[in-house]
Design an enzyme around this catalytic site. Structure first.
Site, PDB file in Angstrom:
ATOM      1  N   HIS A   1       6.208   1.999  19.351  1.00 17.56           N
ATOM      2  CA  HIS A   1       5.200   2.673  18.299  1.00 17.56           C
ATOM      3  C   HIS A   1       5.550   4.036  17.823  1.00 17.56           C
ATOM      4  O   HIS A   1       4.672   4.929  18.188  1.00 17.56           O
ATOM      5  CB  HIS A   1       3.845   2.350  18.935  1.00 17.56           C
ATOM      6  CG  HIS A   1       2.713   2.415  17.945  1.00 17.56           C
ATOM      7  ND1 HIS A   1       1.613   1.843  18.033  1.00 17.56           N
ATOM      8  CD2 HIS A   1       2.650   3.031  16.689  1.00 17.56           C
ATOM      9  CE1 HIS A   1       0.849   2.109  16.750  1.00 17.56           C
ATOM     10  NE2 HIS A   1       1.349   2.818  16.144  1.00 17.56           N
TER      11      HIS A   1
ATOM     12  N   GLU B   1       0.064  -3.262  23.762  1.00 23.84           N
ATOM     13  CA  GLU B   1       1.003  -2.043  23.842  1.00 23.84           C
ATOM     14  C   GLU B   1       0.616  -1.155  25.238  1.00 23.84           C
ATOM     15  O   GLU B   1      -0.428  -1.029  25.686  1.00 23.84           O
ATOM     16  CB  GLU B   1       0.831  -1.017  22.763  1.00 23.84           C
ATOM     17  CG  GLU B   1       1.567  -1.737  21.404  1.00 23.84           C
ATOM     18  CD  GLU B   1       1.184  -1.175  20.119  1.00 23.84           C
ATOM     19  OE1 GLU B   1       1.144   0.202  20.219  1.00 23.84           O
ATOM     20  OE2 GLU B   1       1.425  -1.619  19.234  1.00 23.84           O
TER      21      GLU B   1
ATOM     22  N   ARG C   1       0.678  -3.068  12.503  1.00 19.08           N
ATOM     23  CA  ARG C   1       0.132  -3.277  13.819  1.00 19.08           C
ATOM     24  C   ARG C   1       0.509  -4.784  14.317  1.00 19.08           C
ATOM     25  O   ARG C   1       0.847  -5.739  13.687  1.00 19.08           O
ATOM     26  CB  ARG C   1      -1.207  -3.523  13.468  1.00 19.08           C
ATOM     27  CG  ARG C   1      -2.004  -1.955  13.002  1.00 19.08           C
ATOM     28  CD  ARG C   1      -1.873  -1.155  14.443  1.00 19.08           C
ATOM     29  NE  ARG C   1      -2.558  -0.108  14.058  1.00 19.08           N
ATOM     30  CZ  ARG C   1      -1.778   1.156  13.748  1.00 19.08           C
ATOM     31  NH1 ARG C   1      -0.771   1.135  13.662  1.00 19.08           N
ATOM     32  NH2 ARG C   1      -2.515   2.227  13.690  1.00 19.08           N
TER      33      ARG C   1
ATOM     34  N   GLY D   1       0.710  -1.139  -0.009  1.00 22.71           N
ATOM     35  CA  GLY D   1      -0.080   0.011  -0.014  1.00 22.71           C
ATOM     36  C   GLY D   1       1.021   1.049   0.126  1.00 22.71           C
ATOM     37  O   GLY D   1       1.964   1.215  -0.623  1.00 22.71           O
ATOM     38  N   ARG D   2       0.424   2.191   0.709  1.00 23.78           N
ATOM     39  CA  ARG D   2       1.243   3.537   0.690  1.00 23.78           C
ATOM     40  C   ARG D   2       2.741   3.387   1.220  1.00 23.78           C
ATOM     41  O   ARG D   2       3.554   3.853   0.658  1.00 23.78           O
ATOM     42  CB  ARG D   2       0.456   4.786   1.283  1.00 23.78           C
ATOM     43  CG  ARG D   2      -0.821   5.264   0.560  1.00 23.78           C
ATOM     44  CD  ARG D   2      -1.609   6.226   1.609  1.00 23.78           C
ATOM     45  NE  ARG D   2      -2.492   5.370   2.596  1.00 23.78           N
ATOM     46  CZ  ARG D   2      -3.657   5.041   2.577  1.00 23.78           C
ATOM     47  NH1 ARG D   2      -4.236   5.686   1.797  1.00 23.78           N
ATOM     48  NH2 ARG D   2      -4.152   4.557   3.522  1.00 23.78           N
ATOM     49  N   ILE D   3       2.685   2.898   2.178  1.00 25.78           N
ATOM     50  CA  ILE D   3       3.842   2.789   3.148  1.00 25.78           C
ATOM     51  C   ILE D   3       4.671   1.603   2.660  1.00 25.78           C
ATOM     52  O   ILE D   3       5.926   1.776   2.481  1.00 25.78           O
ATOM     53  CB  ILE D   3       3.679   2.452   4.757  1.00 25.78           C
ATOM     54  CG1 ILE D   3       2.783   3.798   5.416  1.00 25.78           C
ATOM     55  CG2 ILE D   3       4.892   2.375   5.638  1.00 25.78           C
ATOM     56  CD1 ILE D   3       2.315   3.305   6.705  1.00 25.78           C
TER      57      ILE D   3
HETATM   58  P1  NAP Z   1      -2.793   1.203   2.726  1.00 23.30           P
HETATM   59  O1  NAP Z   1      -2.145   2.009   1.632  1.00 23.30           O
HETATM   60  O2  NAP Z   1      -3.994   0.827   2.989  1.00 23.30           O
HETATM   61  O3  NAP Z   1      -1.790  -0.216   2.754  1.00 23.30           O
HETATM   62  C1  NAP Z   1      -2.189  -1.441   3.192  1.00 23.30           C
HETATM   63  C2  NAP Z   1      -1.931  -2.447   2.042  1.00 23.30           C
HETATM   64  O4  NAP Z   1      -2.494  -3.884   2.639  1.00 23.30           O
HETATM   65  C3  NAP Z   1      -2.790  -2.365   0.877  1.00 23.30           C
HETATM   66  O5  NAP Z   1      -2.294  -2.543  -0.006  1.00 23.30           O
HETATM   67  C4  NAP Z   1      -4.143  -3.341   1.406  1.00 23.30           C
HETATM   68  O6  NAP Z   1      -4.692  -3.764   0.140  1.00 23.30           O
HETATM   69  C5  NAP Z   1      -3.223  -4.590   1.938  1.00 23.30           C
HETATM   70  N1  NAP Z   1      -3.786  -5.474   2.522  1.00 23.30           N
HETATM   71  C6  NAP Z   1      -5.051  -5.271   3.587  1.00 23.30           C
HETATM   72  N2  NAP Z   1      -5.498  -6.424   3.874  1.00 23.30           N
HETATM   73  C7  NAP Z   1      -4.749  -7.306   3.394  1.00 23.30           C
HETATM   74  C8  NAP Z   1      -4.623  -8.999   3.341  1.00 23.30           C
HETATM   75  N3  NAP Z   1      -5.753  -9.576   4.096  1.00 23.30           N
HETATM   76  N4  NAP Z   1      -3.536  -9.516   2.612  1.00 23.30           N
HETATM   77  C9  NAP Z   1      -2.850  -8.697   2.022  1.00 23.30           C
HETATM   78  N5  NAP Z   1      -2.878  -7.568   1.784  1.00 23.30           N
HETATM   79  C10 NAP Z   1      -3.857  -6.775   2.657  1.00 23.30           C
HETATM   80  O7  NAP Z   1      -2.235   1.606   4.349  1.00 23.30           O
HETATM   81  P2  NAP Z   1      -0.926   2.318   4.729  1.00 23.30           P
HETATM   82  O8  NAP Z   1      -1.033   3.853   4.767  1.00 23.30           O
HETATM   83  O9  NAP Z   1       0.274   2.158   4.068  1.00 23.30           O
HETATM   84  O10 NAP Z   1      -0.809   1.872   6.149  1.00 23.30           O
HETATM   85  C11 NAP Z   1      -0.483   0.438   6.517  1.00 23.30           C
HETATM   86  C12 NAP Z   1      -0.606   0.093   8.037  1.00 23.30           C
HETATM   87  O11 NAP Z   1       0.363   0.795   8.659  1.00 23.30           O
HETATM   88  C13 NAP Z   1      -1.848   0.979   8.813  1.00 23.30           C
HETATM   89  O12 NAP Z   1      -2.931   0.223   8.490  1.00 23.30           O
HETATM   90  C14 NAP Z   1      -1.731   1.034  10.022  1.00 23.30           C
HETATM   91  O13 NAP Z   1      -2.088  -0.053  10.897  1.00 23.30           O
HETATM   92  C15 NAP Z   1       0.064   0.863  10.166  1.00 23.30           C
HETATM   93  N6  NAP Z   1       0.757   2.149  10.374  1.00 23.30           N
HETATM   94  C16 NAP Z   1       1.710   2.352  11.651  1.00 23.30           C
HETATM   95  C17 NAP Z   1       2.327   3.368  11.909  1.00 23.30           C
HETATM   96  C18 NAP Z   1       3.578   3.220  12.992  1.00 23.30           C
HETATM   97  O14 NAP Z   1       3.390   4.105  13.615  1.00 23.30           O
HETATM   98  N7  NAP Z   1       4.063   1.992  13.342  1.00 23.30           N
HETATM   99  C19 NAP Z   1       2.216   4.538  11.222  1.00 23.30           C
HETATM  100  C20 NAP Z   1       1.510   4.397  10.021  1.00 23.30           C
HETATM  101  C21 NAP Z   1       0.750   3.611   9.851  1.00 23.30           C
HETATM  102  P3  NAP Z   1      -6.195  -3.113  -0.218  1.00 23.30           P
HETATM  103  O15 NAP Z   1      -5.921  -1.644  -0.541  1.00 23.30           O
HETATM  104  O16 NAP Z   1      -6.515  -3.663  -1.389  1.00 23.30           O
HETATM  105  O17 NAP Z   1      -6.971  -3.463   1.091  1.00 23.30           O
END
Ligand code: NAP
Length: 335
Positions: free
Chosen positions: A286, A267, A238, A156-158
């Site tokens: 985190h 956490e 997560r 995804g984005r990250i």
């Molecule tokens: P994102 O753009 O929605 O990326 C998540 C990716 O995972 C998407 O491509 C999504 O596909 C895919 N996905 C979801 N369910 C799946 C599954 N069952 N099997 C395979 N792929 C799957 O989100 P992001 O902005 O990159 O952020 C990702 C996560 O990072 C967030 O949800 C958050 O929990 C975590 N995060 C953590 C921190 C930290 O402080 N450590 C900071 C920011 C974010 P689809 O788009 O098709 O659903």
């Protein structure tokens, strides 16, 4: 016209609170720790809007306590702390803050990767304890990063931002996601793999899926067994995506080489957790998005999401677009 009443559950950085207080009657929880549940339930009673954090559990009990609630704005991208389906049923708008924390979290993931591979935390502690007596050919040997294979779970984005950085290290990029992303495969030179093959073939595995019922314990004991003994696992998504007990066991038994973690099943992590006693693990509290600039942008976006809904305007990031059919924005408008 009276201003909408809004509860903000923690002091967020400027300009978040300034924006909220310009348009709303602000009730701010000033504690450093998360707002206690009883206090949340009591203070939400007369509120039209809620700006919350990932440490606040927003479930039926909160909705039951707040008959006027129109919008829940989360200061986070992940929304697993919010019962979004129930909010939709009750015609409550839910918003989040994606995008503005992408690069910060990708940078942190790389910091974790490098720190774990090159034993940076252990080496720092070695110097401070006065244990460094000589240069030695085998002192603090770590793992090569450049030219290795990086497996990204969730492009995804990250995940994509992490892949862009990997290109600078001349790494081969593998990825697994729900759906293939052929445009990104071309741009990044990334190769799609099913999850099992990705785990078998990667030197570094980094997790960037959102937490949902399908990703809970996605990395479990049997999948950890597919990884090589030289592989390093990273998680800045997560905690519950990894079965943490199974991970500690795999690390203890040397079935994988190391882990870099920013997130945990619970956490903060317990001081007596098995991971705490392992040296091949880097543990962070985190802090994926914890940059001064990024936290300000998140605060601004969370405030703008909230205000937009209360003004009857489309918020920058709506999590539950189905709500638009149940309660049009013109119905939500308060100012
Ligand atoms: P994102 O753009 O929605 O990326 C998540 C990716 O995972 C998407 O491509 C999504 O596909 C895919 N996905 C979801 N369910 C799946 C599954 N069952 N099997 C395979 N792929 C799957 O989100 P992001 O902005 O990159 O952020 C990702 C996560 O990072 C967030 O949800 C958050 O929990 C975590 N995060 C953590 C921190 C930290 O402080 N450590 C900071 C920011 C974010 P689809 O788009 O098709 O659903």
């Amino acid at each position: 016209m009276a201003k909408p009443k809004v509860l903000v559950t923690r002091k967020i950085p400027p300009p978040g609170l300034e924006i909220v207080s310009e348009y709303c009657d602000l009730d701010l929880y000033e504690g450093y720790e998360p707002i206690p549940n009883a206090e949340l339930l009591s203070r939400i009673r007369d509120k039209d809007g809620l700006l919350c954090l990932l440490t606040d559990k927003i479930d039926k009990s909160v909705y039951d306590a707040s008959p006027r609630l129109r919008v829940v704005s989360s200061y986070s991208v992940g929304c697993e702390h919010i019962d979004v389906d129930e909010a939709t049923k009750r015609r409550i708008y839910v918003t989040n803050t994606p995008g503005v924390l992408t690069e910060a979290t990708a940078d942190l993931t790389w910091a974790l990767l490098m720190a774990t591979a090159r034993r940076i935390v252990e080496a720092d502690s070695f110097v401070r304890k006065g244990l460094w007596k000589h240069w030695h050919p085998e002192l603090m040997l770590g793992h090569e990063v450049h030219d290795k294979v990086l497996g990204i779970i969730g492009l995804g984005r990250i995940g994509e931002a992490v892949a862009r950085r990997a290109k600078g290290f001349k790494m081969k990029i593998l990825y697994y996601d729900k759906i293939r992303k052929r445009d990104l495969e071309e741009q990044l030179g990334a190769e799609y793999k099913d999850l099992e093959d990705l785990l078998k073939e990667s030197d570094f595995v980094t997790i960037h899926v959102s937490l949902n019922p399908d990703t809970y314990h996605l990395i479990n004991e049997s999948r950890l067994k597919l990884m090589r003994s030289s592989t390093i696992l990273l998680n800045a998504a997560r905690g519950p995506v990894i079965d943490q007990k199974a991970l500690a066991k795999a690390l203890k038994e040397g079935r994988i080489a190391g882990a870099g973690l920013d997130v945990y099943e619970k956490e903060p992590i317990d001081l007596d957790d098995d991971l705490m006693r392992l040296y091949n693990v880097v543990l962070l509290p985190h802090i994926g998005s914890a940059e001064i600039e990024t936290r300000s942008k998140m605060a601004e976006l969370a405030a703008r999401n909230l205000i937009s809904v209360l003004k009857g305007q489309m918020p920058p990031h709506l999590v539950n677009p189905e709500v638009l059919k149940l309660r049009p924005l013109s119905d939500v408008k308060m100012m």
